[in-house]
Scaffold this active site. Structure first.
Site, PDB file in Angstrom:
ATOM      1  N   GLY A 234       0.838  -1.195   0.000  1.00  0.00           N
ATOM      2  CA  GLY A 234       0.000   0.000   0.000  1.00  0.00           C
ATOM      3  C   GLY A 234       0.875   1.247   0.000  1.00  0.00           C
ATOM      4  N   GLY A 263      -1.674  -1.018  -8.068  1.00  0.00           N
ATOM      5  CA  GLY A 263      -1.003  -2.317  -8.089  1.00  0.00           C
ATOM      6  C   GLY A 263      -0.660  -2.747  -9.512  1.00  0.00           C
ATOM      7  CG  ASP A 264      -3.782  -3.145 -12.026  1.00  0.00           C
ATOM      8  OD1 ASP A 264      -3.644  -4.189 -11.365  1.00  0.00           O
ATOM      9  OD2 ASP A 264      -4.876  -2.562 -12.147  1.00  0.00           O
TER      10      ASP A 264
HETATM   11  O1  LIG Z   1     -12.429  -7.643  -9.894  1.00  0.00           O
HETATM   12  P1  LIG Z   1     -10.944  -7.745 -10.178  1.00  0.00           P
HETATM   13  O2  LIG Z   1     -10.677  -8.388 -11.494  1.00  0.00           O
HETATM   14  O3  LIG Z   1     -10.169  -8.320  -9.056  1.00  0.00           O
HETATM   15  O4  LIG Z   1     -10.409  -6.252 -10.269  1.00  0.00           O
HETATM   16  C1  LIG Z   1     -10.918  -5.389 -11.244  1.00  0.00           C
HETATM   17  C2  LIG Z   1     -10.413  -4.014 -10.961  1.00  0.00           C
HETATM   18  O5  LIG Z   1     -10.805  -3.542  -9.668  1.00  0.00           O
HETATM   19  O6  LIG Z   1      -8.996  -4.033 -10.988  1.00  0.00           O
HETATM   20  C3  LIG Z   1      -8.488  -2.848 -11.562  1.00  0.00           C
HETATM   21  C4  LIG Z   1      -7.618  -2.153 -10.580  1.00  0.00           C
HETATM   22  O7  LIG Z   1      -6.581  -2.981 -10.157  1.00  0.00           O
HETATM   23  C5  LIG Z   1      -9.681  -2.027 -11.999  1.00  0.00           C
HETATM   24  O8  LIG Z   1      -9.434  -1.449 -13.247  1.00  0.00           O
HETATM   25  C6  LIG Z   1     -10.815  -2.999 -12.024  1.00  0.00           C
HETATM   26  O9  LIG Z   1     -12.069  -2.397 -11.804  1.00  0.00           O
END
Ligand SMILES: O=P(O)(O)OC[C@@]1(O)O[C@H](CO)[C@@H](O)[C@@H]1O
Length: 323
Positions: A234, A263-264
């Site tokens: 975080g 995180g991405d």
């Molecule tokens: O529901 P998941 O697949 O775990 O996460 C989806 C999500 O929260 O991940 C991204 C942010 O990391 C957003 O773009 C998207 O809305």
């Protein structure tokens, strides 16, 4: 070429509030925005902004608003044509940067569509240096799917990254170490899910400035899985544990606006740095710089290289012990 896989993409709708969210009341929001989202899509967008070739693989029907959004930003993608619209996920942001997220399960995926997506991944991986398997899985996709895909990719020359949570992560953990990948990117909660470590203990120690228990937990996962562990902490930064050593990185102070996609962006930074053959410490620096830059941007915007405060990320090599 960095290929990303988003089996459960989303249109991310972000609503900006003028004050704290009050449950059960009517709030007049200040603004809203909609962006293409889903974890792999976000990784690809950050990679694209760095001028590196990337293709996002996802299920989406032709003409889906998500694809219109990707066309607008010029992101290269390949799809499996499915029947239903991509889900919408809602984010609510408050002035102090508190980010609340409501994610839908996504549309059920048929076995035929899943087979087509699996084949598309294997085909695209032939020219990829990395394949990143990212995010939740929609209904209809077995939790073991990431492990199956990783096994199919194992004989190929691409490296594989995994960033997921919940049941697919548990299933992936169960398939390791037989199923090998190159890097896994858990947050602290996911790290505990994968190792059985005590989340409370790790959080209490981290709050007191002691990341030792988290580092040791990441070391035990690294030793078990045989892959690099890039664990996000975080606002505190991230740590990287590899067979060669362990590093802790803290970001510069930022004004958080939306943590969605941080995180991405962290994973994107790591992958980009590996393409430059950066040292582990420099990979971690780039990862943390990307993550903190993303948290300072509204909605799900990917950072660009000019948003990065690389020199302000403090990276130190640290000792770990297996637990
Ligand atoms: O529901 P998941 O697949 O775990 O996460 C989806 C999500 O929260 O991940 C991204 C942010 O990391 C957003 O773009 C998207 O809305």
């Amino acid at each position: 070429m960095i290929v990303t896989v988003t089996a459960n993409p989303s249109v991310d709708r972000t609503v900006t509030l003028p004050g704290p969210l009050v449950r059960g009341s009517v709030t007049r929001a200040l603004a809203s925005r909609a962006e293409p989202g889903g974890k792999g899509v976000n990784v690809s967008r950050a990679v694209q902004m760095a001028g590196v070739a990337t293709t996002a693989l996802l299920p989406a029907r032709s003409g889906d608003p998500l694809l219109t959004g990707l066309d607008t930003v010029g992101l290269r993608y390949r799809t499996v044509d499915v029947a239903a619209d991509v889900r919408s996920n809602l984010t609510v942001t408050e002035p102090d940067g508190t980010t609340t997220k409501l994610n839908l399960p996504g549309n059920p995926m048929s076995p035929a569509d899943l087979s087509a997506l699996t084949a598309l991944i294997v085909e695209s991986a032939a020219t990829a240096s990395w394949v990143a398997l990212c995010g939740s899985l929609p209904p209809g996709v077995p939790d073991s799917w990431y492990a199956e895909v990783a096994s199919l990719l194992a004989p190929l020359s691409c490296r594989v990254a995994v960033d997921t949570s919940g049941a697919p992560l548990t299933a992936f953990r169960a398939a390791m170490p037989d199923v090998a990948v190159d890097v896994i990117k858990p947050n602290v909660e996911e790290l505990c899910e994968m190792t059985g470590a005590d989340l409370d203990l790790l959080e209490r120690s981290a709050d007191a400035g002691d990341f030792g228990p988290t580092l040791d937990t990441a070391r035990s996962l690294q030793q078990f899985a045989g892959c690099a562990v890039l664990a996000t902490l975080g606002a505190a930064g991230a740590l990287l544990v590899t067979a060669e050593g362990a590093w802790l990185a803290t970001p510069p102070p930022i004004v958080p606006v939306s943590t969605v996609g941080a995180g991405d962006a962290t994973l994107a930074g790591y992958l980009l740095a590996t393409l430059d053959e950066a040292t582990p410490a420099e990979r971690l620096r780039r990862a943390v710089a990307y993550g903190s830059a993303a948290a300072a941007l509204a909605g799900t915007q990917p950072p660009t290289p000019s948003d990065l405060a690389l020199a302000a990320v403090h990276v130190s090599e640290v000792a770990t012990h297996a637990v």
